[in-house]
Design an enzyme around this catalytic site. Structure first.
Site, PDB file in Angstrom:
ATOM      1  N   GLU A  16      10.000   3.246  18.259  1.00 34.05           N
ATOM      2  CA  GLU A  16       9.924   2.248  17.187  1.00 34.05           C
ATOM      3  C   GLU A  16      10.565   0.918  17.585  1.00 34.05           C
ATOM      4  O   GLU A  16      10.884   0.093  16.735  1.00 34.05           O
ATOM      5  CB  GLU A  16      10.569   2.809  15.924  1.00 34.05           C
ATOM      6  CG  GLU A  16       9.933   4.086  15.420  1.00 34.05           C
ATOM      7  CD  GLU A  16       8.762   3.860  14.477  1.00 34.05           C
ATOM      8  OE1 GLU A  16       8.837   2.942  13.648  1.00 34.05           O
ATOM      9  OE2 GLU A  16       7.770   4.613  14.564  1.00 34.05           O
TER      10      GLU A  16
ATOM     11  N   ALA B   9       0.814  -1.216   0.000  1.00 33.71           N
ATOM     12  CA  ALA B   9       0.000   0.000   0.000  1.00 33.71           C
ATOM     13  C   ALA B   9       0.849   1.268   0.000  1.00 33.71           C
ATOM     14  O   ALA B   9       0.310   2.366  -0.130  1.00 33.71           O
ATOM     15  CB  ALA B   9      -0.928   0.005   1.215  1.00 33.71           C
TER      16      ALA B   9
ATOM     17  N   ARG C 229      11.789   8.834  13.558  1.00 32.77           N
ATOM     18  CA  ARG C 229      10.715   8.071  14.203  1.00 32.77           C
ATOM     19  C   ARG C 229      10.991   7.760  15.669  1.00 32.77           C
ATOM     20  O   ARG C 229      10.071   7.451  16.422  1.00 32.77           O
ATOM     21  CB  ARG C 229      10.482   6.770  13.440  1.00 32.77           C
ATOM     22  CG  ARG C 229      10.137   6.990  11.973  1.00 32.77           C
ATOM     23  CD  ARG C 229       9.734   5.699  11.312  1.00 32.77           C
ATOM     24  NE  ARG C 229       9.541   5.853   9.879  1.00 32.77           N
ATOM     25  CZ  ARG C 229       9.091   4.891   9.082  1.00 32.77           C
ATOM     26  NH1 ARG C 229       8.789   3.714   9.590  1.00 32.77           N
ATOM     27  NH2 ARG C 229       8.947   5.100   7.794  1.00 32.77           N
TER      28      ARG C 229
ATOM     29  N   TYR D 272       6.033   6.534   4.619  1.00 36.85           N
ATOM     30  CA  TYR D 272       6.837   7.655   4.131  1.00 36.85           C
ATOM     31  C   TYR D 272       8.206   7.633   4.818  1.00 36.85           C
ATOM     32  O   TYR D 272       8.299   7.537   6.037  1.00 36.85           O
ATOM     33  CB  TYR D 272       6.128   8.975   4.424  1.00 36.85           C
ATOM     34  CG  TYR D 272       6.843  10.195   3.875  1.00 36.85           C
ATOM     35  CD1 TYR D 272       6.956  10.384   2.498  1.00 36.85           C
ATOM     36  CD2 TYR D 272       7.390  11.143   4.732  1.00 36.85           C
ATOM     37  CE1 TYR D 272       7.608  11.493   1.989  1.00 36.85           C
ATOM     38  CE2 TYR D 272       8.043  12.259   4.227  1.00 36.85           C
ATOM     39  CZ  TYR D 272       8.151  12.429   2.861  1.00 36.85           C
ATOM     40  OH  TYR D 272       8.803  13.530   2.362  1.00 36.85           O
TER      41      TYR D 272
ATOM     42  N   HIS E 156      15.142   3.527  10.069  1.00 35.62           N
ATOM     43  CA  HIS E 156      15.490   2.969  11.379  1.00 35.62           C
ATOM     44  C   HIS E 156      16.994   2.737  11.435  1.00 35.62           C
ATOM     45  O   HIS E 156      17.639   2.529  10.402  1.00 35.62           O
ATOM     46  CB  HIS E 156      14.781   1.622  11.627  1.00 35.62           C
ATOM     47  CG  HIS E 156      13.312   1.732  11.843  1.00 35.62           C
ATOM     48  ND1 HIS E 156      12.396   0.891  11.239  1.00 35.62           N
ATOM     49  CD2 HIS E 156      12.581   2.575  12.602  1.00 35.62           C
ATOM     50  CE1 HIS E 156      11.174   1.221  11.618  1.00 35.62           C
ATOM     51  NE2 HIS E 156      11.263   2.235  12.435  1.00 35.62           N
TER      52      HIS E 156
ATOM     53  N   CYS F  15      14.459  -6.856  10.158  1.00 34.16           N
ATOM     54  CA  CYS F  15      13.141  -6.294  10.453  1.00 34.16           C
ATOM     55  C   CYS F  15      12.168  -7.369  10.924  1.00 34.16           C
ATOM     56  O   CYS F  15      11.250  -7.101  11.691  1.00 34.16           O
ATOM     57  CB  CYS F  15      12.560  -5.617   9.214  1.00 34.16           C
ATOM     58  SG  CYS F  15      13.206  -3.973   8.865  1.00 34.16           S
TER      59      CYS F  15
ATOM     60  N   ASN G 292      10.381   5.249   3.957  1.00 30.15           N
ATOM     61  CA  ASN G 292      10.840   3.898   3.640  1.00 30.15           C
ATOM     62  C   ASN G 292      10.807   3.769   2.121  1.00 30.15           C
ATOM     63  O   ASN G 292       9.757   3.615   1.517  1.00 30.15           O
ATOM     64  CB  ASN G 292       9.923   2.863   4.307  1.00 30.15           C
ATOM     65  CG  ASN G 292      10.360   1.436   4.064  1.00 30.15           C
ATOM     66  OD1 ASN G 292      10.924   1.110   3.040  1.00 30.15           O
ATOM     67  ND2 ASN G 292      10.066   0.567   5.020  1.00 30.15           N
TER      68      ASN G 292
END
Length: 449
Positions: free
Chosen positions: A178, A23, A218, A27, A254, A373, A29
């Site tokens: 995060e 989708a 983040r 923002y 990240h 991740c 990434n």
């Protein structure tokens, strides 16, 4: 070291959910944005993840399974004004706000490096393992996760004499958190005291700290400090380092996209941290063990964009039983000549990383998440491991069972039009009901109550 005091790092990988789709919601990434609206394959994504988990298990590593979240989040859609039956809610959202519908369908909880920050008993004042679920308040689709994440963690680590679960930080940008994607623990071995390195992108209070200008930071310093306090980590075992704001603006959303640590090795790009030379000196001086190895990759060998597109640093570093250290990397690293050449050089150099294993994780990679991740790292003693919900640990039998479950319940493809199909909700909730029995998770999802 006796069996009772032996310690392990257990990787709990996120099992990709049945609604895995592209989708383009994240923002900052680059991979997520570049593949927005592409056709996804949830079944392939889940099976790819399971292959990686089983391979880690087969190498003698302790491997766990982190269940997906229930999606679509029908309660979130109701809170946003879509009413009626589940089918009516889906139909209305598809017509009036397909973007919101995609958001509430996101399977982003697969990236369990963002699920929580974990501190092992060797580092905490009360000698318990501490978990703080991340609030993930920078992105709406991820801000839907903390409550279910907490429920899952409590079902997985359910001995109150061994594990402590903290409520996620206040849901405000001031405390943007995060999780473990911005946290690294460095130690001589997983059973010894460690230095917990908290990496932040900006500060909400200190105006002298300059953050990125294009993409959001983040993780805030204030969130990292709060987690360290909640986990009762002594001052001498924690350090706060600022991520380089320039690389955040280049798509390093990240810290685990530009640096990864394991035991006594920190593997990082030379642009990972602000004022890197000083940052690495601080880490060396604060290290509580005997010998720290820092493997710093120069920009001339691997550029920041090479690191972002290949996810070299979003690889896992794991310690094998024979004392060697392995890099678990995505296949994209082979396809980038600079990255491939550097890995070959690194393996022959004088450092503990001496082998590499590549995995096909394309479905995850295209949505912006690599091997690191997909996993939450939990250091546990032998006794603590025995207190974990054993049905959430990988085994030969569990691998077969989960593969059959995926084959039974997952679709081969998902497009935007599929998200408007109320039957997808029914399929997903039915699948997760069955999964809670396979993993002995009880009633962790709101739709079960």
């Amino acid at each position: 070291m006796s069996e009772q005091t032996q310690s392990f790092e257990v990787n709990f990988d996120g099992l990709v959910g049945p609604t895995h789709n592209y989708a383009g919601l994240s923002y900052g990434n680059v991979a997520s944005l570049n593949n927005a609206e592409a056709i996804s394959n949830p079944k392939q994504a889940a099976l790819q993840g399971l292959v990686k988990m089983k391979a880690m298990h087969d190498m003698g590593l302790k491997q766990g399974i982190f269940a997906p979240h229930a999606r679509p989040d029908i309660n979130a859609l109701r809170r946003l004004g879509f009413n009626g039956t589940d089918s009516q809610v889906i139909n209305k959202a598809a017509k009036e706000s397909p973007v919101l519908l995609r958001t509430c369908y996101s399977a982003s909880a697969m990236w369990t490096a963002n699920a929580a920050t974990v501190s092992p008993s060797q580092d905490t004042a009360d000698k318990k393992v501490h978990f703080t679920s991340a609030n993930l308040n920078n992105k709406f689709h991820r801000s839907l996760e903390p409550v279910t994440t907490s429920n899952l963690l409590k079902a997985m680590f359910n001995d109150e004499n061994t594990f402590v679960h903290h409520t996620h930080l206040p849901d405000q940008p001031f405390f943007g958190d995060e999780g473990a994607a911005n946290h690294t623990r460095l130690c001589d071995d997983h059973g010894s005291k460690g230095l917990e390195v908290f990496v932040y992108g900006a500060s909400s209070l200190n105006t002298q700290i300059t953050g990125p200008t294009k993409y959001p930071a983040r993780q805030t310093l204030e969130a990292s400090e709060a987690v360290a306090r909640l986990h009762q980590i002594p001052q001498e075992q924690r350090i706060f380092i600022q991520q380089n704001p320039d690389v955040i603006d280049q798509g390093v959303f990240h810290n685990d996209v530009i640096a990864v640590g394991n035991a006594n090795v920190l593997f990082c790009h030379e642009q990972a941290f602000l004022n890197q030379a000083d940052a690495l000196t601080r880490i060396r001086q604060a290290y509580v063990g005997e010998k720290l190895h820092i493997v710093e990759v120069p920009t001339h060998a691997v550029g920041v964009q090479d690191a972002v597109t290949s996810y070299l640093f979003n690889s896992q570093l794991v310690s094998l039983a024979d004392g060697s250290m392995m890099l678990v990397a995505p296949e994209e690293c082979i396809k980038n000549s600079k990255v491939a050449n550097y890995i070959e050089f690194m393996l022959s150099a004088n450092n503990p990383i001496n082998t590499v294993k590549f995995f096909d994780l394309r479905q995850s990679m295209q949505n912006g998440g690599g091997p690191a991740c997909l996993r939450l790292r939990v250091a546990l003693t032998q006794n603590e491991l025995g207190k974990v919900n054993q049905d959430t640990l990988m085994s030969d039998e569990k691998f077969v069972l989960l593969n059959a479950w995926v084959e039974k319940h997952y679709r081969d493809q998902l497009t935007d039009s599929d998200l408007a199909d109320p039957q997808l909700l029914t399929e997903t909730y039915t699948a997760l009901d069955e999964l809670t029995q396979i993993l002995s998770l009880g009633s962790v999802y709101e739709f079960q109550r």
